[in-house]
Design a protein around this motif. Structure first.
Motif, PDB file in Angstrom:
ATOM      1  N   ARG A 168       0.830  -1.207   0.000  1.00 40.12           N
ATOM      2  CA  ARG A 168       0.000   0.000   0.000  1.00 40.12           C
ATOM      3  C   ARG A 168       0.865   1.258   0.000  1.00 40.12           C
ATOM      4  NH1 ARG A 168      -3.700  -2.922   2.965  1.00 40.12           N
ATOM      5  NH2 ARG A 168      -2.710  -2.486   4.957  1.00 40.12           N
ATOM      6  N   ALA A 169       1.922   1.250   0.801  1.00 36.50           N
ATOM      7  CA  ALA A 169       2.804   2.415   0.868  1.00 36.50           C
ATOM      8  C   ALA A 169       3.511   2.660  -0.463  1.00 36.50           C
ATOM      9  CB  ALA A 169       3.835   2.233   1.986  1.00 36.50           C
ATOM     10  N   VAL A 170       3.964   1.594  -1.096  1.00 37.99           N
ATOM     11  CA  VAL A 170       4.633   1.748  -2.399  1.00 37.99           C
ATOM     12  C   VAL A 170       3.632   2.221  -3.443  1.00 37.99           C
ATOM     13  CG1 VAL A 170       5.761   0.486  -4.278  1.00 37.99           C
ATOM     14  CG2 VAL A 170       6.467   0.092  -1.918  1.00 37.99           C
ATOM     15  N   ASN A 171       2.439   1.647  -3.443  1.00 33.44           N
ATOM     16  CA  ASN A 171       1.423   2.052  -4.421  1.00 33.44           C
ATOM     17  C   ASN A 171       0.927   3.472  -4.201  1.00 33.44           C
ATOM     18  OD1 ASN A 171       1.516  -0.366  -5.816  1.00 33.44           O
ATOM     19  ND2 ASN A 171      -0.031  -1.324  -4.518  1.00 33.44           N
ATOM     20  N   ALA A 172       1.055   3.974  -2.982  1.00 28.10           N
ATOM     21  CA  ALA A 172       0.626   5.342  -2.688  1.00 28.10           C
ATOM     22  C   ALA A 172       1.637   6.381  -3.182  1.00 28.10           C
ATOM     23  CB  ALA A 172       0.399   5.515  -1.189  1.00 28.10           C
ATOM     24  N   LEU A 173       2.835   5.924  -3.512  1.00 32.61           N
ATOM     25  CA  LEU A 173       3.841   6.862  -4.029  1.00 32.61           C
ATOM     26  C   LEU A 173       3.389   7.418  -5.368  1.00 32.61           C
ATOM     27  CD1 LEU A 173       7.173   4.882  -3.426  1.00 32.61           C
ATOM     28  CD2 LEU A 173       6.463   6.965  -2.244  1.00 32.61           C
ATOM     29  N   ASP A 174       3.757   8.642  -5.642  1.00 34.82           N
ATOM     30  CA  ASP A 174       3.503   9.247  -6.941  1.00 34.82           C
ATOM     31  C   ASP A 174       4.284   8.456  -7.989  1.00 34.82           C
ATOM     32  OD1 ASP A 174       4.478  11.570  -9.035  1.00 34.82           O
ATOM     33  OD2 ASP A 174       2.424  11.870  -8.299  1.00 34.82           O
ATOM     34  N   ASP A 175       3.721   8.288  -9.189  1.00 36.46           N
ATOM     35  CA  ASP A 175       4.387   7.526 -10.250  1.00 36.46           C
ATOM     36  C   ASP A 175       5.789   8.049 -10.540  1.00 36.46           C
ATOM     37  OD1 ASP A 175       2.496   5.606 -10.753  1.00 36.46           O
ATOM     38  OD2 ASP A 175       1.486   6.744 -12.333  1.00 36.46           O
ATOM     39  N   THR A 176       5.975   9.334 -10.391  1.00 32.23           N
ATOM     40  CA  THR A 176       7.280   9.945 -10.647  1.00 32.23           C
ATOM     41  C   THR A 176       8.360   9.321  -9.783  1.00 32.23           C
ATOM     42  OG1 THR A 176       6.124  12.014 -11.071  1.00 32.23           O
ATOM     43  CG2 THR A 176       8.496  12.167 -10.722  1.00 32.23           C
ATOM     44  N   TYR A 177       8.015   8.964  -8.560  1.00 34.84           N
ATOM     45  CA  TYR A 177       8.969   8.382  -7.621  1.00 34.84           C
ATOM     46  C   TYR A 177       8.893   6.845  -7.605  1.00 34.84           C
ATOM     47  CZ  TYR A 177       8.818  13.200  -6.110  1.00 34.84           C
ATOM     48  OH  TYR A 177       8.865  14.556  -6.083  1.00 34.84           O
ATOM     49  N   ARG A 178       7.671   6.307  -7.746  1.00 38.51           N
ATOM     50  CA  ARG A 178       7.488   4.869  -7.653  1.00 38.51           C
ATOM     51  C   ARG A 178       8.204   4.129  -8.785  1.00 38.51           C
ATOM     52  NH1 ARG A 178       2.086   4.267  -7.298  1.00 38.51           N
ATOM     53  NH2 ARG A 178       1.840   4.258  -9.546  1.00 38.51           N
ATOM     54  N   THR A 179       8.124   4.628 -10.001  1.00 37.89           N
ATOM     55  CA  THR A 179       8.715   3.919 -11.145  1.00 37.89           C
ATOM     56  C   THR A 179      10.221   3.748 -11.001  1.00 37.89           C
ATOM     57  OG1 THR A 179       6.929   4.700 -12.564  1.00 37.89           O
ATOM     58  CG2 THR A 179       8.928   3.889 -13.653  1.00 37.89           C
ATOM     59  N   PRO A 180      10.995   4.828 -10.772  1.00 35.09           N
ATOM     60  CA  PRO A 180      12.442   4.603 -10.604  1.00 35.09           C
ATOM     61  C   PRO A 180      12.767   3.791  -9.350  1.00 35.09           C
ATOM     62  CG  PRO A 180      11.934   6.964 -10.494  1.00 35.09           C
ATOM     63  CD  PRO A 180      10.672   6.240 -10.785  1.00 35.09           C
ATOM     64  N   PHE A 181      11.996   3.980  -8.278  1.00 36.31           N
ATOM     65  CA  PHE A 181      12.247   3.218  -7.055  1.00 36.31           C
ATOM     66  C   PHE A 181      12.054   1.731  -7.302  1.00 36.31           C
ATOM     67  CE2 PHE A 181      10.592   1.024  -3.322  1.00 36.31           C
ATOM     68  CZ  PHE A 181      11.643   1.218  -2.439  1.00 36.31           C
ATOM     69  N   MET A 182      10.960   1.357  -7.944  1.00 37.16           N
ATOM     70  CA  MET A 182      10.686  -0.054  -8.185  1.00 37.16           C
ATOM     71  C   MET A 182      11.699  -0.659  -9.159  1.00 37.16           C
ATOM     72  SD  MET A 182       8.438  -0.989  -6.121  1.00 37.16           S
ATOM     73  CE  MET A 182       8.272  -2.649  -6.726  1.00 37.16           C
ATOM     74  N   MET A 183      12.131   0.114 -10.145  1.00 36.65           N
ATOM     75  CA  MET A 183      13.154  -0.388 -11.062  1.00 36.65           C
ATOM     76  C   MET A 183      14.452  -0.655 -10.286  1.00 36.65           C
ATOM     77  SD  MET A 183      12.502   1.947 -14.441  1.00 36.65           S
ATOM     78  CE  MET A 183      13.697   1.111 -15.487  1.00 36.65           C
ATOM     79  N   HIS A 184      14.818   0.269  -9.417  1.00 38.06           N
ATOM     80  CA  HIS A 184      16.028   0.094  -8.605  1.00 38.06           C
ATOM     81  C   HIS A 184      15.856  -1.095  -7.661  1.00 38.06           C
ATOM     82  CE1 HIS A 184      19.746   1.175  -6.675  1.00 38.06           C
ATOM     83  NE2 HIS A 184      19.148   1.213  -5.502  1.00 38.06           N
ATOM     84  N   PHE A 185      14.686  -1.218  -7.085  1.00 39.85           N
ATOM     85  CA  PHE A 185      14.389  -2.331  -6.182  1.00 39.85           C
ATOM     86  C   PHE A 185      14.514  -3.676  -6.907  1.00 39.85           C
ATOM     87  CE2 PHE A 185      11.251  -5.277  -4.336  1.00 39.85           C
ATOM     88  CZ  PHE A 185      11.751  -5.366  -3.046  1.00 39.85           C
ATOM     89  N   ARG A 186      14.126  -3.699  -8.164  1.00 40.64           N
ATOM     90  CA  ARG A 186      14.194  -4.934  -8.951  1.00 40.64           C
ATOM     91  C   ARG A 186      15.595  -5.219  -9.497  1.00 40.64           C
ATOM     92  NH1 ARG A 186       8.732  -3.086 -11.055  1.00 40.64           N
ATOM     93  NH2 ARG A 186       7.281  -4.369  -9.858  1.00 40.64           N
TER      94      ARG A 186
ATOM     95  N   LEU B 101       8.678   6.270   2.073  1.00 41.17           N
ATOM     96  CA  LEU B 101       8.373   4.921   2.558  1.00 41.17           C
ATOM     97  C   LEU B 101       8.823   4.751   4.000  1.00 41.17           C
ATOM     98  CD1 LEU B 101       9.269   2.789  -0.584  1.00 41.17           C
ATOM     99  CD2 LEU B 101       6.979   3.247   0.344  1.00 41.17           C
ATOM    100  N   LYS B 102       9.966   5.311   4.322  1.00 40.74           N
ATOM    101  CA  LYS B 102      10.466   5.233   5.701  1.00 40.74           C
ATOM    102  C   LYS B 102       9.486   5.913   6.655  1.00 40.74           C
ATOM    103  CE  LYS B 102      14.532   6.315   8.443  1.00 40.74           C
ATOM    104  NZ  LYS B 102      15.840   6.961   8.465  1.00 40.74           N
ATOM    105  N   ASP B 103       8.962   7.059   6.252  1.00 45.60           N
ATOM    106  CA  ASP B 103       7.994   7.766   7.091  1.00 45.60           C
ATOM    107  C   ASP B 103       6.698   6.965   7.235  1.00 45.60           C
ATOM    108  OD1 ASP B 103       9.744   9.869   7.490  1.00 45.60           O
ATOM    109  OD2 ASP B 103       8.837  11.147   5.948  1.00 45.60           O
ATOM    110  N   LYS B 104       6.224   6.409   6.127  1.00 49.49           N
ATOM    111  CA  LYS B 104       4.952   5.682   6.150  1.00 49.49           C
ATOM    112  C   LYS B 104       5.060   4.342   6.883  1.00 49.49           C
ATOM    113  CE  LYS B 104       3.211   7.653   1.863  1.00 49.49           C
ATOM    114  NZ  LYS B 104       2.885   7.395   0.466  1.00 49.49           N
ATOM    115  N   LEU B 105       6.260   3.750   6.897  1.00 53.71           N
ATOM    116  CA  LEU B 105       6.435   2.415   7.474  1.00 53.71           C
ATOM    117  C   LEU B 105       7.276   2.436   8.746  1.00 53.71           C
ATOM    118  CD1 LEU B 105       7.080   0.585   4.091  1.00 53.71           C
ATOM    119  CD2 LEU B 105       4.974   0.545   5.426  1.00 53.71           C
ATOM    120  N   LYS B 106       7.297   3.565   9.419  1.00 52.80           N
ATOM    121  CA  LYS B 106       8.159   3.670  10.609  1.00 52.80           C
ATOM    122  C   LYS B 106       7.726   2.735  11.729  1.00 52.80           C
ATOM    123  CE  LYS B 106       5.917   7.948  11.894  1.00 52.80           C
ATOM    124  NZ  LYS B 106       6.129   9.380  11.831  1.00 52.80           N
ATOM    125  N   VAL B 107       6.519   2.233  11.671  1.00 54.69           N
ATOM    126  CA  VAL B 107       6.065   1.280  12.684  1.00 54.69           C
ATOM    127  C   VAL B 107       6.871  -0.010  12.609  1.00 54.69           C
ATOM    128  CG1 VAL B 107       4.231   0.244  11.274  1.00 54.69           C
ATOM    129  CG2 VAL B 107       4.030   0.272  13.749  1.00 54.69           C
TER     130      VAL B 107
END
Length: 170
Positions: free
Chosen positions: A112-130, A159-165
């Motif tokens: 949910r946190a990753v999907n909530a990211l704006d596409d501008t940030y999510r796309t490069p992040f997910m590519m780097h993650f992969r 993501l760090k802020d959203k998943l700090k729990v």
């Protein structure tokens, strides 16, 4: 200390280096090579040795650092680097397995946190993650490498802020 004194002192101490080299390399020939490299570096860097310091410790440090450097070089040399143009297969998920260590609710929160990211940030992040490298992401998205790094940084921060729990509390 003169060159003659330095050579004499190294000759006395070098006998105790061989067992250490054997412990590091687990092979007689490699231990001999390591000992030879260590002594060569010691003679080459004689000007860096300070009178009054522990010569034996200095030589042990040179040997340990030489061993680590050689080991890292060997690992890099044996690392397979694919130079083909088809990078899709390398980064595909066909040969990956899911990490089942995470509970499903935590995984849902992460998704949910990753999907909530704006596409501008999510796309490069997910590519780097992969597994894509920065320059590969920059080329695929046709943006500067600095922009790629910045967007991945911002995505991580959000993501760090959203998943700090789930942050480690140790």
């Amino acid at each position: 200390m003169t060159a003659l004194e330095f050579t004499y002192n190294i000759g006395k101490v070098s006998k105790s280096l061989k067992p250490f080299a054997l412990r590091l390399t687990k092979d007689v020939e490699d231990a001999n090579d390591l000992l030879q490299d260590t002594l060569l570096k010691a003679f080459t860097n004689r000007d860096k040795y300070t009178d009054g310091t522990n010569l034996k410790a200095w030589l042990y440090t040179i040997m340990k650092n030489t061993f680590i450097t050689n080991y890292q070089r060997m690992v890099r040399k044996n690392t397979f680097i694919d130079t083909t143009d088809n990078l899709h297969y390398i980064n595909s998920t066909e040969s990956s397995t899911d990490n089942l260590a995470y509970s499903s609710f935590a995984q849902d929160d992460i998704n949910r946190a990753v999907n909530a990211l704006d596409d501008t940030y999510r796309t490069p992040f997910m590519m780097h993650f992969r597994g894509f490298k920065y320059h590969e992401i920059a080329a695929r998205l046709d943006i500067p490498i600095g922009t790629v790094k910045n967007r991945i940084h911002i995505a991580r921060k959000e993501l760090k802020d959203k998943l700090k729990v789930y942050a480690y509390q140790g």
